[in-house]
Every structure is written in C-alpha cells, then in structure tokens.
Design a protein around this motif. Structure first.
Motif, PDB file in Angstrom:
ATOM      1  N   ASN A   1      40.419  46.791  35.178  1.00 33.72           N
ATOM      2  CA  ASN A   1      40.863  48.151  34.828  1.00 33.72           C
ATOM      3  C   ASN A   1      39.760  48.837  34.035  1.00 33.72           C
ATOM      4  OD1 ASN A   1      43.179  46.512  35.390  1.00 33.72           O
ATOM      5  ND2 ASN A   1      44.502  48.018  34.415  1.00 33.72           N
TER       6      ASN A   1
ATOM      7  N   CYS B   1      43.604  55.631  35.594  1.00 32.64           N
ATOM      8  CA  CYS B   1      44.197  54.660  34.664  1.00 32.64           C
ATOM      9  C   CYS B   1      43.670  55.011  33.278  1.00 32.64           C
ATOM     10  CB  CYS B   1      43.790  53.233  35.030  1.00 32.64           C
ATOM     11  SG  CYS B   1      44.191  52.034  33.733  1.00 32.64           S
ATOM     12  N   PRO B   2      44.553  55.474  32.375  1.00 37.20           N
ATOM     13  CA  PRO B   2      44.084  55.868  31.039  1.00 37.20           C
ATOM     14  C   PRO B   2      43.310  54.747  30.349  1.00 37.20           C
ATOM     15  CG  PRO B   2      46.426  56.378  31.308  1.00 37.20           C
ATOM     16  CD  PRO B   2      45.997  55.681  32.558  1.00 37.20           C
TER      17      PRO B   2
ATOM     18  N   GLU C   1      49.194  42.670  29.080  1.00 38.71           N
ATOM     19  CA  GLU C   1      48.862  43.995  28.532  1.00 38.71           C
ATOM     20  C   GLU C   1      49.874  44.445  27.479  1.00 38.71           C
ATOM     21  OE1 GLU C   1      48.354  46.955  31.587  1.00 38.71           O
ATOM     22  OE2 GLU C   1      46.852  45.756  32.630  1.00 38.71           O
TER      23      GLU C   1
ATOM     24  N   CYS D   1      54.474  53.695  34.946  1.00 37.77           N
ATOM     25  CA  CYS D   1      53.103  54.219  34.912  1.00 37.77           C
ATOM     26  C   CYS D   1      53.076  55.508  35.729  1.00 37.77           C
ATOM     27  CB  CYS D   1      52.128  53.200  35.509  1.00 37.77           C
ATOM     28  SG  CYS D   1      50.460  53.877  35.642  1.00 37.77           S
TER      29      CYS D   1
ATOM     30  N   CYS E   1      46.969  49.774  27.410  1.00 34.88           N
ATOM     31  CA  CYS E   1      47.706  50.432  28.497  1.00 34.88           C
ATOM     32  C   CYS E   1      48.791  51.304  27.890  1.00 34.88           C
ATOM     33  CB  CYS E   1      48.333  49.386  29.414  1.00 34.88           C
ATOM     34  SG  CYS E   1      49.553  50.116  30.521  1.00 34.88           S
TER      35      CYS E   1
END
Ligand code: 13P
Ligand code: SF4
Length: 308
Positions: free
Chosen positions: A117, A89-90, A202, A262, A174
């Motif tokens: 996250n 997850c960036p 987000e 995603c 995100c």
C-alpha cells in the motif's frame, strides 16, 4: 419476470471482457457484485501474483490505485485499467518518495521494506516490498540490523512484535481500519461469546490485543475454511464478509464495526467497469525509470515468497 438491471450490466461486461481479451481482478474489499463478476478475487498478494501471470491483453483492476500500479509494474506489456481514477488509498499517500529519501539519509545502514500500500515512487526507493500476508516472513528473512518500515505503523508494530526486529516506523495508517475500536470488539464479544475474532494487522494495537487471530484478508478466508468454529467476528473492511459468506454458507460472520467501509474501494461500480472496458479508461502507467526500480522490490515479494 422481474427485470434485473445488474444481470444485464454483467452480461454487457462479459461481452466486453471477451472483445478486449481482458481479465478482471477484484480485491476482497470490493462491492459484492464486483467480486462476483471478477475472474479472480483475492488479497493484495494474491492479486499481485495473478497480475504478473495473466496472458490477457488488458487487466481491469477493481481495487485502488496502488494495486493497479503494482499490476502495471509487474506487467509492462499489458494495458492496466482502474475503472475510477479517484480510487486511491489514503495510507499509500501518507509518505512521499522525498520523505522516504530523507528517512534513508537519517538511517543510512537500514534496509527499507515498504508495504504494498504505497506509491510506485516509494516502492522504487525500497529494497523489499511486502503485503500483510507476508510482511513477517519478509522481515524475518533479512540480515541483522535496522529496518525502515513504511508506511503503516500498525502493520509495522505487528511485524516488530512477531519478529523481534528493530523497525523504524513511519506514522502512516489506514483511515478505515482505525475506525474499529476496542469497544467494538468488546461489544461484539459480549453479543457473540462463542465467535472467533479475526482482525487485520492494519487495526490499532488495542483492537489487535483483543483479537484471537491476526490475518490478512486472504488468510482470513483460508483460516475460516479450516476452522471448526461456526461464528466469526470480522475486524477489517466489511467487503470481505461477502466472500466469507459465499465460501462458508454454514458459518455466521459479524462485522466488528459497520463503519469499517473503505470509501475508495466502494467507488468501483458495474457502470464504471463497463465504461472502463468501452473507453479503455483509466489507464495506469508508471514511468520506466521508476518501474524498473519498483519492480526489484516487488520481485523479491512475488518470487522469493510466492502466495501459498
Ligand atoms: P490485504 O487484502 O492484503 O489483507 O490488504 C488489505 C488492504 O487494506 C488492501 O488495501
Ligand atoms: Fe487503503 Fe485502508 Fe482502503 Fe486498504 S482499506 S485501500 S489500506 S484506505
């Protein structure tokens, strides 16, 4: 009869899952065929709770790395597998433990809340963990004083607004949700004027301002189940639309933007789930000294404010 490849793969997964005494968990953003074969689908909070309660030997986590790490932190006796090792997850990688330690030195009196996250190391440096479903409740429950909130600035601003608390934000975000724009919402509203707009916290602030409801993915499913509306514009990763349509066949769902995909969530495939169960790959482990500290922040989330 038409030869159905996916059906054969799913049968194989069923055989392997029994042999391995495995449970398959899938996030709401997973590809439809993965959601359909999972033992449990849900949002980050629901999946964390489920991971902590299962009596299976193996957890196959169809999601991204921080989710599998969370399961490993909560279930140390179990083997936790992530079918694709590059599914990260960036946002979770936008803050390191060292950067958080520096921030804590700048604000020594502040409590630290980290969004789930985040890496296990960042959780270990935090007092409380939260998900988008319970961030407002967690922050509201804290004593007066400054709070460091990492890594998502957009969820952080949403929480600051709802709670009126003084949050020190980290500039994480995100990379998928910021692809949804104000113009996307305006265009969708123009096309479907009767639709309810649901947006994930987000999303950017201008998008959230145009939304009717700000909800986590699990909350979106609950909201629609109770709503009398028939049309919904969905401002989050488009994988959730599979679950929404399945649970509400009478309603209509429109993605706010078809760009909101995603790429990491979509790295999980049926073949990779098979390989994962066959070869017990890729095992996600967390060093014990990090795990026990990260566990404390997660325990407050899972036990103090359980999923409803
Ligand atoms: P939720 O499913 O908890 O709403 O989280 C969204 C997300 O981005 C997970 O990566
Ligand atoms: Fe991370 Fe965003 Fe993908 Fe969720 S949707 S896993 S926050 S990049």
């Amino acid at each position: 009869m038409k030869y159905d490849m996916n059906e054969r793969l799913v049968e194989k997964i069923d055989r392997l899952r029994k042999q391995r005494r495995a449970v398959i968990l899938a996030h709401n953003y997973q590809p439809g065929e993965i959601q359909d074969l999972a033992d449990f689908t849900g949002d980050s909070l629901g999946l964390s709770v489920r991971a902590s309660k299962t009596d299976a030997d193996v957890i196959v986590f169809c999601g991204v790395r921080f989710m599998a790490e969370t399961a490993a932190i909560l279930s140390p006796g179990k083997t936790v597998l992530l079918p694709e090792k590059a599914a990260g997850c960036p946002m979770a990688d936008m803050i390191t433990a060292e950067q958080l330690r520096r921030l804590k030195r700048e604000y020594p009196d502040a409590l630290v809340v980290c969004y789930v996250n985040s890496t296990a190391e960042v959780k270990a440096e935090s007092d409380y963990c939260c998900t988008s479903a319970n961030a407002v409740e967690i922050v509201s429950s804290l004593p007066d004083g400054r709070i460091i909130f990492v890594p998502d600035q957009h969820l952080g601003r949403f929480v600051a607004e709802r709670t009126g608390r003084d949050l020190v934000l980290w500039p994480g975000y995100c990379t998928t949700h910021i692809l949804i724009t104000e113009d996307d919402i305006k265009a969708a509203r123009g096309k479907y004027p009767d639709a309810v707009v649901m947006a994930h916290p987000e999303c950017s602030e201008p998008v959230k301002e145009l939304a009717d409801e700000l909800l986590s993915t699990g909350q979106m499913l609950k909201f629609v189940a109770k709503s009398t509306a028939q049309q919904f514009i969905v401002a989050t990763e488009i994988g959730i639309i599979h679950a929404l349509r399945k649970q509400n066949p009478q309603a209509e769902f429109y993605p706010a933007s078809t760009r909101a995909v995603c790429p990491n969530m979509k790295k999980i495939t049926l073949d990779k789930v098979i390989a994962s169960l066959e070869d017990m790959q890729y095992e996600i482990t967390v060093p014990e000294q990090i795990r026990t500290r990260a566990r404390k922040s997660l325990d407050r989330m899972v036990e103090v404010l359980p999923a409803r």
